[in-house]
Design a protein around this motif. Structure first.
Motif, PDB file in Angstrom:
ATOM      1  N   TYR A 471      49.274  44.322  48.147  1.00 45.09           N
ATOM      2  CA  TYR A 471      48.903  43.135  48.926  1.00 45.09           C
ATOM      3  C   TYR A 471      49.984  42.062  48.881  1.00 45.09           C
ATOM      4  O   TYR A 471      50.780  41.992  47.940  1.00 45.09           O
ATOM      5  CB  TYR A 471      47.634  42.486  48.352  1.00 45.09           C
ATOM      6  CG  TYR A 471      46.412  43.341  48.401  1.00 45.09           C
ATOM      7  CD1 TYR A 471      45.704  43.518  49.589  1.00 45.09           C
ATOM      8  CD2 TYR A 471      45.946  43.976  47.250  1.00 45.09           C
ATOM      9  CE1 TYR A 471      44.559  44.305  49.623  1.00 45.09           C
ATOM     10  CE2 TYR A 471      44.801  44.765  47.285  1.00 45.09           C
ATOM     11  CZ  TYR A 471      44.116  44.923  48.471  1.00 45.09           C
ATOM     12  OH  TYR A 471      42.992  45.692  48.513  1.00 45.09           O
ATOM     13  N   GLN A 483      44.573  37.122  50.619  1.00 43.75           N
ATOM     14  CA  GLN A 483      45.169  38.411  50.307  1.00 43.75           C
ATOM     15  C   GLN A 483      45.281  39.173  51.629  1.00 43.75           C
ATOM     16  O   GLN A 483      44.365  39.135  52.434  1.00 43.75           O
ATOM     17  CB  GLN A 483      44.182  39.101  49.369  1.00 43.75           C
ATOM     18  CG  GLN A 483      44.362  40.518  49.079  1.00 43.75           C
ATOM     19  CD  GLN A 483      43.056  41.112  48.529  1.00 43.75           C
ATOM     20  OE1 GLN A 483      42.027  41.107  49.212  1.00 43.75           O
ATOM     21  NE2 GLN A 483      43.086  41.595  47.318  1.00 43.75           N
ATOM     22  N   ARG A 525      34.364  36.010  46.444  1.00 42.57           N
ATOM     23  CA  ARG A 525      35.674  36.101  45.790  1.00 42.57           C
ATOM     24  C   ARG A 525      36.082  34.706  45.277  1.00 42.57           C
ATOM     25  O   ARG A 525      35.735  33.689  45.903  1.00 42.57           O
ATOM     26  CB  ARG A 525      36.718  36.625  46.768  1.00 42.57           C
ATOM     27  CG  ARG A 525      36.578  38.120  47.036  1.00 42.57           C
ATOM     28  CD  ARG A 525      37.538  38.549  48.131  1.00 42.57           C
ATOM     29  NE  ARG A 525      37.578  39.980  48.300  1.00 42.57           N
ATOM     30  CZ  ARG A 525      36.667  40.709  48.942  1.00 42.57           C
ATOM     31  NH1 ARG A 525      35.623  40.118  49.477  1.00 42.57           N
ATOM     32  NH2 ARG A 525      36.794  42.023  49.065  1.00 42.57           N
ATOM     33  N   GLU A 544      43.917  41.039  39.638  1.00 39.34           N
ATOM     34  CA  GLU A 544      42.461  41.013  39.860  1.00 39.34           C
ATOM     35  C   GLU A 544      41.805  41.521  38.570  1.00 39.34           C
ATOM     36  O   GLU A 544      41.407  42.675  38.478  1.00 39.34           O
ATOM     37  CB  GLU A 544      42.121  41.929  41.056  1.00 39.34           C
ATOM     38  CG  GLU A 544      40.702  41.818  41.538  1.00 39.34           C
ATOM     39  CD  GLU A 544      40.421  42.693  42.764  1.00 39.34           C
ATOM     40  OE1 GLU A 544      41.394  43.174  43.397  1.00 39.34           O
ATOM     41  OE2 GLU A 544      39.252  42.903  43.061  1.00 39.34           O
ATOM     42  N   TYR A 550      40.200  36.835  41.005  1.00 36.75           N
ATOM     43  CA  TYR A 550      41.666  36.941  41.011  1.00 36.75           C
ATOM     44  C   TYR A 550      42.287  35.896  40.092  1.00 36.75           C
ATOM     45  O   TYR A 550      41.687  34.849  39.833  1.00 36.75           O
ATOM     46  CB  TYR A 550      42.185  36.779  42.454  1.00 36.75           C
ATOM     47  CG  TYR A 550      41.570  37.810  43.375  1.00 36.75           C
ATOM     48  CD1 TYR A 550      42.204  39.014  43.636  1.00 36.75           C
ATOM     49  CD2 TYR A 550      40.310  37.602  43.939  1.00 36.75           C
ATOM     50  CE1 TYR A 550      41.625  39.984  44.446  1.00 36.75           C
ATOM     51  CE2 TYR A 550      39.714  38.555  44.740  1.00 36.75           C
ATOM     52  CZ  TYR A 550      40.378  39.746  44.991  1.00 36.75           C
ATOM     53  OH  TYR A 550      39.787  40.697  45.774  1.00 36.75           O
TER      54      TYR A 550
HETATM   55  C1  MAN Z   1      39.229  44.682  48.995  1.00 37.42           C
HETATM   56  C2  MAN Z   1      40.141  43.782  48.216  1.00 37.42           C
HETATM   57  C3  MAN Z   1      40.110  44.101  46.742  1.00 37.42           C
HETATM   58  C4  MAN Z   1      38.678  44.121  46.237  1.00 37.42           C
HETATM   59  C5  MAN Z   1      37.831  45.027  47.103  1.00 37.42           C
HETATM   60  C6  MAN Z   1      36.357  44.930  46.674  1.00 37.42           C
HETATM   61  O1  MAN Z   1      39.713  45.970  49.005  1.00 37.42           O
HETATM   62  O2  MAN Z   1      39.722  42.470  48.425  1.00 37.42           O
HETATM   63  O3  MAN Z   1      40.861  43.166  46.015  1.00 37.42           O
HETATM   64  O4  MAN Z   1      38.617  44.584  44.914  1.00 37.42           O
HETATM   65  O5  MAN Z   1      37.926  44.649  48.456  1.00 37.42           O
HETATM   66  O6  MAN Z   1      35.582  45.786  47.399  1.00 37.42           O
END
Ligand code: MAN
Length: 577
Positions: A471, A483, A525, A544, A550
């Motif tokens: 990311y 992200q 989040r 994370e 995060y």
């Molecule tokens: C996405 C991102 C990851 C997170 C998952 C959770 O893939 O935001 O960082 O862990 O979703 O389902």
């Protein structure tokens, strides 16, 4: 005595570590410590068993006995470091690898003293920079004392760090200046805008008054015009009603003798009030209010009034021709549009033709844009609605489909004057709304805690990115974190600015961003941003630690609060946070 000084310093350093004091303070103390160590080492020495630290030296001082440090046993002094483990706590063999849990102390004069597991003693690998762990076997010849070189390099590295931090400190002073200026600027703009708004409010009130003044005669004239039109329509309606009554009478009077009798109503199932499929004599008589032979004059009066809602013309059936489709009742489109009908997407009681007219106009008109803010949307809606009202007024059709006649010249003039007044009011109102928005925007910026000296101000309205394998992470301080997958795809919000989250004594060392995009089957989040002093504003890592929680590491000069003398290691100035 001098060695005690050194030991005290070492103890002080590890104490500081334990208390997690700031890196800079730690470095400063270590520097001072290192200088003292170098000084002491060349002038003093002390004898103690191999592998024992200065702190523990007193426990090994007795010439005859040694008591295991856990107090569990007393042994002969000669049993210390005899390569046989006597104490449960391994304390009798600090300088050999005989005890499994033993700890060997490297003095490392000129660099940092440290403990190593005593199993590493004489294993052929150099662990202590002073080579003290390898005094027997192959390591004894291979290892050499390089503590001085390491100490010097470490000192240089730390000095370099101090130089950077000092530069960061200077940038911070610049940030403070900028922040204070910006704050003053914003306060000034706010003051001006508030004054301007006061004037604009008064102007708006005045324009509203003028608008009302212009609208009152306009309404009167329009109402009068409509009243005439309504009266004409009422007469027309009455005539049409009479005509329908006549036609109905003729239809019901099947034998055309000028009188309606109960049996003539038998075919008209709408008079079957009990719903048994027959129009009984009683039911027919009830319609004819008990009159057996009803003349037209009586029918057109009270009877028609009672039955006209129920009455349905019978389809005219001829054996050869199929029955025509009955036309809808004439008054189906009658009536004014209700408030609910006046919806943006639905043009109320307009017929198809009207709808088309509006559709054409919509094509020319600007689209309702998703990006518009609430105020702009309301403005657009008001315009749209006003246009619709106007159109509806003009389109208003009378009884025979005829449009309401144009207003007379005097009314048109009044409308023109009122339109102009409305326009001016709208303009004044827009000005007030624009000023209100500008004030709110500045207030929002000013409500953010940018540090006690406004030192975080230069970070506001900026964004910083960090890319790992998967990311690209983004930090827009005091706004949001996000992200974006490197492989493409949309951005995911990881949090919105919440608050400073550091401990009381270091509040500005952590930021919390909350209420990010909800995590599937989990929390919203959120992001914790850990800040530290650095010469540049830089997002240095993102991780994370828990699903959808995060952690970012961010370097900024805003946190370089200490200026240190590179030579003496003394703190020149220190900003409290
Ligand atoms: C996405 C991102 C990851 C997170 C998952 C959770 O893939 O935001 O960082 O862990 O979703 O389902």
């Amino acid at each position: 005595m001098m060695f005690r000084r050194v030991e005290r310093m070492a103890a002080c350093v590890s104490d500081m570590k334990a208390k997690k004091m700031s890196v800079k303070s730690l470095i400063t103390l270590v520097l001072i410590g290192l200088m003292s160590i170098i000084d002491v080492v060349v002038t003093e020495s002390v004898t103690r068993p191999r592998g024992v630290s200065l702190t523990n030296e007193p426990f090994y001082r007795d010439s005859q006995w040694f008591t295991c440090l856990d107090g569990s046993r007393q042994i002969f002094k000669s049993q210390v470091n005899d390569d046989y483990c006597d104490c449960m706590d391994s304390s009798d063999e600090p300088g050999t690898s005989a005890c499994p849990q033993g700890k060997f102390h490297c003095n490392n004069r000129g660099f940092k003293p440290k403990y190593i597991p005593s199993s590493r003693v004489n294993d052929g690998i150099c662990d202590c920079c002073d080579a003290s762990d390898e005094y027997k076997g192959p390591g004894a010849t291979q290892c050499s004392n390089n503590c001085r070189e390491l100490g010097r390099a470490d000192l240089e590295r730390r000095q370099q760090e101090i130089i950077l931090m000092n530069q960061g400190f200077d940038v911070r002073q610049e940030y403070i200046k900028q922040g204070i200026e910006k704050k003053a600027e914003r306060e000034e703009s706010l003051k001006k805008l508030r004054e301007e708004k006061e004037v604009a409010d008064q102007l708006k009130d005045e324009k509203e008054r003028l608008k009302q003044e212009a609208e009152s005669p306009e309404k009167e004239a329009k109402d009068a015009h409509k009243a005439v039109w309504d009266a004409q329509q009422a007469v027309l309606r009455e005539e049409r009603d009479k005509q329908r009554a006549n036609e109905a009478f003729d239809e019901l009077d099947a034998d055309r003798n000028g009188l309606i009798t109960p049996d003539e109503l038998a075919d008209h199932k709408e008079f079957d009030s009990d719903g048994d499929g027959e129009v009984s004599e009683e039911e027919a008589k009830a319609v004819l209010i008990g009159i057996d032979r009803l003349p037209k004059a009586t029918f057109i009066g009270p009877i028609w009034k009672n039955i006209k809602e129920k009455f349905k013309s019978l389809p005219k059936v001829t054996p050869e021709e199929p029955s025509p489709v009955p036309s809808p009742p004439e008054d189906v489109n009658e009536g004014d549009a209700s408030e609910e009908d006046l919806d943006m997407g639905d043009h109320g009681d307009m017929n198809d033709e009207d709808e088309e007219d509006f559709a054409d106009e919509d094509d020319e008109d600007e689209e309702f844009d998703d990006d518009l803010d609430e105020g702009e949307l309301m403005e657009k809606y008001a315009k749209h609605r006003a246009d619709y009202e106007k159109k509806k007024e003009v389109k208003g059709k009378g009884e025979d489909g005829e449009e309401m006649p144009e207003y007379d010249e005097a009314t048109k003039k009044l409308i023109e004057v009122a339109d102009a007044a409305r326009e001016e009011f709208k303009e004044a109102e827009k000005q007030v709304n624009d000023l209100k928005k500008s004030i709110e925007d500045i207030e929002k910026l000013m409500n953010v805690d940018l540090g006690p000296q406004q030192e975080f101000e230069p970070l506001q309205k900026q964004c910083y990115e960090y890319t790992d394998r998967e990311y690209t992470y983004k930090l827009c301080p005091f706004d949001k974190t996000s992200q974006r997958p490197k492989a493409g795809g949309s951005e995911t919000q990881l949090g919105n600015w919440g608050q400073w989250e550091g401990p009381d004594e270091n509040k500005y060392s952590k930021m919390k961003y909350t209420r990010g995009r909800n995590c599937w089957n989990g929390p919203d989040r959120s992001t914790l941003v850990i800040l530290r002093c650095g010469l540049e504003n830089k997002l240095v890592s993102a991780s994370e630690p828990e699903r959808c929680t995060y952690e970012f590491q961010f370097e900024t000069p805003s946190l370089c609060t200490t200026k240190t003398d590179v030579e003496t290691g003394e703190i020149d100035s220190h900003d409290e946070l």
